[in-house]
Design a protein around this motif. Structure first.
Motif, short mmCIF file in Angstrom:
data_model
loop_
_atom_site.label_atom_id
_atom_site.label_comp_id
_atom_site.label_asym_id
_atom_site.label_seq_id
_atom_site.Cartn_x
_atom_site.Cartn_y
_atom_site.Cartn_z
N LEU A 41 0.84 -1.20 0.00
CA LEU A 41 0.00 0.00 0.00
C LEU A 41 0.87 1.26 0.00
N PHE A 42 1.92 1.27 0.78
CA PHE A 42 2.84 2.41 0.84
C PHE A 42 3.43 2.68 -0.53
N ASN A 43 3.93 1.64 -1.18
CA ASN A 43 4.57 1.81 -2.50
C ASN A 43 3.58 2.27 -3.55
N VAL A 44 2.35 1.79 -3.47
CA VAL A 44 1.32 2.18 -4.44
C VAL A 44 0.96 3.66 -4.27
N VAL A 45 0.80 4.10 -3.03
CA VAL A 45 0.39 5.48 -2.78
C VAL A 45 1.47 6.47 -3.19
N ILE A 46 2.74 6.18 -2.88
CA ILE A 46 3.77 7.14 -3.27
C ILE A 46 3.95 7.15 -4.80
N LEU A 52 0.44 11.85 -10.14
CA LEU A 52 -0.28 13.11 -9.99
C LEU A 52 0.56 14.28 -10.48
N ALA A 53 1.85 14.26 -10.18
CA ALA A 53 2.74 15.33 -10.61
C ALA A 53 2.79 15.43 -12.13
N VAL A 54 2.89 14.29 -12.81
CA VAL A 54 2.95 14.29 -14.27
C VAL A 54 1.61 14.70 -14.86
N THR A 55 0.53 14.35 -14.18
CA THR A 55 -0.80 14.80 -14.63
C THR A 55 -0.88 16.33 -14.61
N PHE A 56 -0.34 16.95 -13.57
CA PHE A 56 -0.30 18.41 -13.49
C PHE A 56 0.52 19.00 -14.64
N ILE A 57 1.66 18.38 -14.91
CA ILE A 57 2.55 18.90 -15.96
C ILE A 57 1.89 18.85 -17.33
N TYR A 58 1.18 17.76 -17.60
CA TYR A 58 0.57 17.57 -18.92
C TYR A 58 -0.91 17.96 -18.94
N THR A 189 -2.49 4.20 -17.35
CA THR A 189 -2.00 2.86 -17.01
C THR A 189 -1.62 2.77 -15.54
N MET A 190 -0.90 3.76 -15.06
CA MET A 190 -0.43 3.73 -13.69
C MET A 190 -1.53 4.07 -12.69
N TYR A 191 -2.46 4.94 -13.11
CA TYR A 191 -3.63 5.19 -12.25
C TYR A 191 -4.44 3.91 -12.08
N ALA A 192 -4.65 3.17 -13.17
CA ALA A 192 -5.42 1.93 -13.11
C ALA A 192 -4.73 0.90 -12.23
N ALA A 193 -3.41 0.77 -12.39
CA ALA A 193 -2.66 -0.19 -11.58
C ALA A 193 -2.70 0.20 -10.11
N SER A 194 -2.57 1.49 -9.82
CA SER A 194 -2.62 1.96 -8.44
C SER A 194 -4.00 1.73 -7.83
N ALA A 195 -5.05 2.01 -8.61
CA ALA A 195 -6.42 1.80 -8.11
C ALA A 195 -6.66 0.33 -7.80
N LEU A 215 3.04 7.80 5.46
CA LEU A 215 2.57 7.66 4.09
C LEU A 215 2.24 9.02 3.48
N GLY A 216 1.63 9.90 4.28
CA GLY A 216 1.31 11.24 3.80
C GLY A 216 2.56 12.04 3.46
N ILE A 217 3.58 11.92 4.32
CA ILE A 217 4.85 12.60 4.06
C ILE A 217 5.46 12.12 2.75
N ALA A 218 5.51 10.80 2.59
CA ALA A 218 6.11 10.21 1.38
C ALA A 218 5.33 10.61 0.13
N PHE A 219 3.99 10.66 0.23
CA PHE A 219 3.15 11.03 -0.91
C PHE A 219 3.44 12.46 -1.36
N VAL A 220 3.47 13.39 -0.43
CA VAL A 220 3.73 14.80 -0.75
C VAL A 220 5.12 14.97 -1.35
N VAL A 221 6.11 14.33 -0.72
CA VAL A 221 7.48 14.44 -1.20
C VAL A 221 7.62 13.83 -2.59
N SER A 222 6.98 12.69 -2.81
CA SER A 222 7.01 12.04 -4.12
C SER A 222 6.42 12.94 -5.19
N THR A 223 5.29 13.58 -4.88
CA THR A 223 4.63 14.47 -5.84
C THR A 223 5.53 15.64 -6.22
#
Length: 264
Positions: A41-46, A52-58, A189-195, A215-223
């Motif tokens: 779960l941790f790896n999927v969320v980060i 999400l970051a790439v979604t913002f970019i594109y 593809t990655m959204y579907a796999a994560s879901a 998990l929240g810290i890792a998610f924000v930092v990853s983004t």
């Protein structure tokens, strides 16, 4: 090491490596040997943070494709993205049903890094001999769909490396155009796999035992780090080749093979 610092480092590793052609899965598996293993779960969320970051970019490009889908060029591009995604989804479903489990030892990751790096060097040279083309053909779309599965099955391959260089060799020789298609098809593809993974972990009760603060810290930092890394990469490839990434992969893979015990 404090848990929050551990989570922060893993978030940085995920964010930096997810869309660079050096394999995020491989780097995370290696990092967890020293920082401690995390839940699926941790790896999927980060990973979702990086997507999400790439979604913002594109987002501008995505919005244009969806709103102006009646334009022939947009409709054609969307259909190719959909076909690539469906190929990956269908093959991914088959792989899951077969019960295939990714190897979690460092040795196969190291070999994937080395082989992938050599392949990148060869592919870059072959693509440089082609006429500079930005068009995404149906052959490119189909082969990119298959490339995503290959990267998913073998950790260390790198989804971005597999899809970008497959696109370049299949006809989209322009680095920027190949990268854009590879990243755009990677978003659904990655959204579907994560879901799917999130739903599976929810059914298994994994969410109950998770440290949501870390998990929240890792998610924000990853983004944040993924946003910076991808913006940098898109500017870099306009005038540079992927050669440094290939060399890095080869050096890292050889170092792992030399300094880790067999099967470690």
């Amino acid at each position: 090491m404090p848990d929050f610092l551990n989570a922060l480092l893993l978030g940085v590793i995920e964010g930096v490596t997810e869309f660079l052609p050096i394999s995020s899965t491989g780097h995370l598996l290696i990092a967890e040997r020293w920082l401690g293993a995390r839940s699926d779960l941790f790896n999927v969320v980060i990973q979702a943070g990086a997507i999400l970051a790439v979604t913002f970019i594109y987002w501008g490009r995505i919005w244009d494709l969806l709103v102006n889908w009646r334009r022939p060029e947009n409709r054609d591009y969307l259909l190719k993205l959909i076909v690539a995604f469906l190929i990956t989804s269908a093959l991914g479903f088959i792989v899951v049903k077969m019960g295939f489990k990714l190897p979690e030892t460092v040795t196969p990751i190291a070999w994937a890094l080395v082989i992938g790096g050599i392949w990148m060097l060869a592919a870059e040279r072959l693509a440089a001999r082609q006429v500079d083309r930005s068009e995404v053909t149906w052959r490119v779309a189909i082969l990119v769909g298959f490339a995503q599965i290959v990267a998913g099955i073998f950790p260390g391959t790198s989804r971005s490396a597999a899809t970008i260089f497959t696109a370049m060799l299949a006809g989209t020789s322009n680095r920027a155009a190949a990268t854009e298609f590879a990243f755009l098809v990677g978003i659904p593809t990655m959204y579907a796999a994560s879901a799917y993974e999130l739903f599976k972990q929810y059914r298994l009760g994994g969410a109950v035992q998770e440290d949501w603060t870390a998990l929240g810290i890792a998610f924000v930092v990853s983004t944040i780090t993924a946003f910076v890394a991808v913006k940098w990469l898109l500017g870099y490839i306009r005038s540079h080749r992927f050669t440094p990434f290939a060399i890095y992969r080869i050096v890292l893979g050889i170092a792992l093979l030399l300094f880790l015990p067999v099967g470690g």
